[in-house]
Design a protein around this motif. Structure first.
Motif, PDB file in Angstrom:
ATOM      1  N   LYS A 101       0.840  -1.203   0.000  1.00  0.00           N
ATOM      2  CA  LYS A 101       0.000   0.000   0.000  1.00  0.00           C
ATOM      3  C   LYS A 101       0.875   1.252   0.000  1.00  0.00           C
ATOM      4  O   LYS A 101       0.624   2.180  -0.767  1.00  0.00           O
ATOM      5  CB  LYS A 101      -0.917  -0.026   1.226  1.00  0.00           C
ATOM      6  CG  LYS A 101      -1.919   1.100   1.272  1.00  0.00           C
ATOM      7  CD  LYS A 101      -2.792   0.954   2.503  1.00  0.00           C
ATOM      8  CE  LYS A 101      -3.753   2.088   2.687  1.00  0.00           C
ATOM      9  NZ  LYS A 101      -3.230   3.412   2.506  1.00  0.00           N
ATOM     10  N   ASP A 105     -11.776  -6.656  -7.128  1.00  0.00           N
ATOM     11  CA  ASP A 105     -10.993  -5.761  -7.980  1.00  0.00           C
ATOM     12  C   ASP A 105      -9.621  -5.431  -7.374  1.00  0.00           C
ATOM     13  O   ASP A 105      -8.930  -4.530  -7.834  1.00  0.00           O
ATOM     14  CB  ASP A 105     -11.770  -4.492  -8.324  1.00  0.00           C
ATOM     15  CG  ASP A 105     -12.169  -3.675  -7.105  1.00  0.00           C
ATOM     16  OD1 ASP A 105     -11.764  -4.021  -5.982  1.00  0.00           O
ATOM     17  OD2 ASP A 105     -12.891  -2.674  -7.274  1.00  0.00           O
ATOM     18  N   GLN A 106      -9.260  -6.171  -6.326  1.00  0.00           N
ATOM     19  CA  GLN A 106      -7.966  -6.047  -5.657  1.00  0.00           C
ATOM     20  C   GLN A 106      -7.623  -4.592  -5.334  1.00  0.00           C
ATOM     21  O   GLN A 106      -6.589  -4.064  -5.749  1.00  0.00           O
ATOM     22  CB  GLN A 106      -6.850  -6.693  -6.479  1.00  0.00           C
ATOM     23  CG  GLN A 106      -5.605  -6.937  -5.646  1.00  0.00           C
ATOM     24  CD  GLN A 106      -4.677  -7.958  -6.261  1.00  0.00           C
ATOM     25  OE1 GLN A 106      -5.116  -8.909  -6.888  1.00  0.00           O
ATOM     26  NE2 GLN A 106      -3.397  -7.773  -6.045  1.00  0.00           N
ATOM     27  N   THR A 107      -8.507  -3.984  -4.565  1.00  0.00           N
ATOM     28  CA  THR A 107      -8.302  -2.600  -4.143  1.00  0.00           C
ATOM     29  C   THR A 107      -8.477  -2.491  -2.637  1.00  0.00           C
ATOM     30  O   THR A 107      -9.009  -3.402  -1.991  1.00  0.00           O
ATOM     31  CB  THR A 107      -9.308  -1.645  -4.830  1.00  0.00           C
ATOM     32  OG1 THR A 107     -10.639  -2.075  -4.501  1.00  0.00           O
ATOM     33  CG2 THR A 107      -9.109  -1.610  -6.335  1.00  0.00           C
ATOM     34  N   THR A 133      -1.793  -3.709  -6.523  1.00  0.00           N
ATOM     35  CA  THR A 133      -2.190  -4.515  -7.677  1.00  0.00           C
ATOM     36  C   THR A 133      -1.092  -5.483  -8.112  1.00  0.00           C
ATOM     37  O   THR A 133      -1.353  -6.404  -8.883  1.00  0.00           O
ATOM     38  CB  THR A 133      -2.591  -3.625  -8.874  1.00  0.00           C
ATOM     39  OG1 THR A 133      -1.508  -2.730  -9.163  1.00  0.00           O
ATOM     40  CG2 THR A 133      -3.855  -2.847  -8.574  1.00  0.00           C
ATOM     41  N   ASP A 167      -9.962   0.320   0.211  1.00  0.00           N
ATOM     42  CA  ASP A 167     -10.640   1.577   0.507  1.00  0.00           C
ATOM     43  C   ASP A 167      -9.757   2.303   1.531  1.00  0.00           C
ATOM     44  O   ASP A 167      -9.746   1.958   2.718  1.00  0.00           O
ATOM     45  CB  ASP A 167     -12.036   1.296   1.069  1.00  0.00           C
ATOM     46  CG  ASP A 167     -12.813   2.554   1.386  1.00  0.00           C
ATOM     47  OD1 ASP A 167     -12.206   3.561   1.822  1.00  0.00           O
ATOM     48  OD2 ASP A 167     -14.049   2.535   1.221  1.00  0.00           O
ATOM     49  N   ASP A 168      -9.006   3.284   1.058  1.00  0.00           N
ATOM     50  CA  ASP A 168      -8.020   3.960   1.901  1.00  0.00           C
ATOM     51  C   ASP A 168      -8.639   4.620   3.130  1.00  0.00           C
ATOM     52  O   ASP A 168      -8.043   4.597   4.212  1.00  0.00           O
ATOM     53  CB  ASP A 168      -7.238   5.004   1.097  1.00  0.00           C
ATOM     54  CG  ASP A 168      -6.279   4.379   0.103  1.00  0.00           C
ATOM     55  OD1 ASP A 168      -5.788   3.261   0.361  1.00  0.00           O
ATOM     56  OD2 ASP A 168      -6.016   5.007  -0.942  1.00  0.00           O
ATOM     57  N   ASN A 207       2.301   1.900  -3.354  1.00  0.00           N
ATOM     58  CA  ASN A 207       1.308   1.904  -4.433  1.00  0.00           C
ATOM     59  C   ASN A 207       1.448   0.689  -5.350  1.00  0.00           C
ATOM     60  O   ASN A 207       1.372   0.795  -6.569  1.00  0.00           O
ATOM     61  CB  ASN A 207       1.383   3.194  -5.253  1.00  0.00           C
ATOM     62  CG  ASN A 207       0.823   4.374  -4.510  1.00  0.00           C
ATOM     63  OD1 ASN A 207      -0.103   4.236  -3.720  1.00  0.00           O
ATOM     64  ND2 ASN A 207       1.398   5.540  -4.734  1.00  0.00           N
TER      65      ASN A 207
END
Length: 147
Positions: free
Chosen positions: A41, A113-115, A47, A117-118, A44
């Motif tokens: 994270k 979606d391999q994200t 993904t 939520d920050d 960045n």
């Protein structure tokens, strides 16, 4: 005035120690997964984590949440000695809020979606730190009290 019951105090302390041990074991088990996710994270590169590993991280977080919720239930069911009832109730509430904060982190991960939520993730980190500190303060008060 309620009479002091040493057996009740002993059972309570054993329950508290079991919850604390289980909490530490869960934290130790999930730490490498958290570290991997947090490092990705920060860089960045979320993904870049293989999909299977991302799903495994989410599963480990969910297992941790389940463990913490079970511990919260054990604390809520524990019969604290009268002399520490107030601190015990505070401990049980703070631990429950800690479990909820952990759930928020798990909820922040979207495997499809391999994200991440920050907002949820960062709120979870802040809440976990806050409530864990309160739990530690409550435990310290209990262990140093005259039950």
């Amino acid at each position: 005035m309620a009479k002091f019951n040493p057996k009740q105090a002993q059972v309570y302390v054993q329950t508290l120690q079991q919850v604390l041990t289980a909490t530490q074991e869960t934290a130790d088990r999930v730490a490498p997964f958290f570290t991997k996710l947090d490092d990705a994270k920060q860089e960045n590169k979320v993904t870049d984590i293989p999909a299977a590993e991302f799903a495994e991280i989410k599963a480990e977080f969910e297992d941790a949440v389940t463990s913490y919720q079970e511990n919260a239930a054990r604390l809520n069911a524990a019969k604290a000695p009268i002399r520490i009832l107030g601190v015990h109730k505070s401990l049980a509430k703070n631990y429950e809020l800690y479990a909820q904060a952990t759930a928020l982190m798990s909820d922040s991960l979207n495997v499809a979606d391999q994200t991440i939520d920050d907002d949820k993730y960062e709120q979870s980190e802040a809440d976990q730190a806050q409530y864990l500190n309160k739990v530690q303060t409550n435990v310290s008060k209990i262990m140093t009290s005259q039950m």
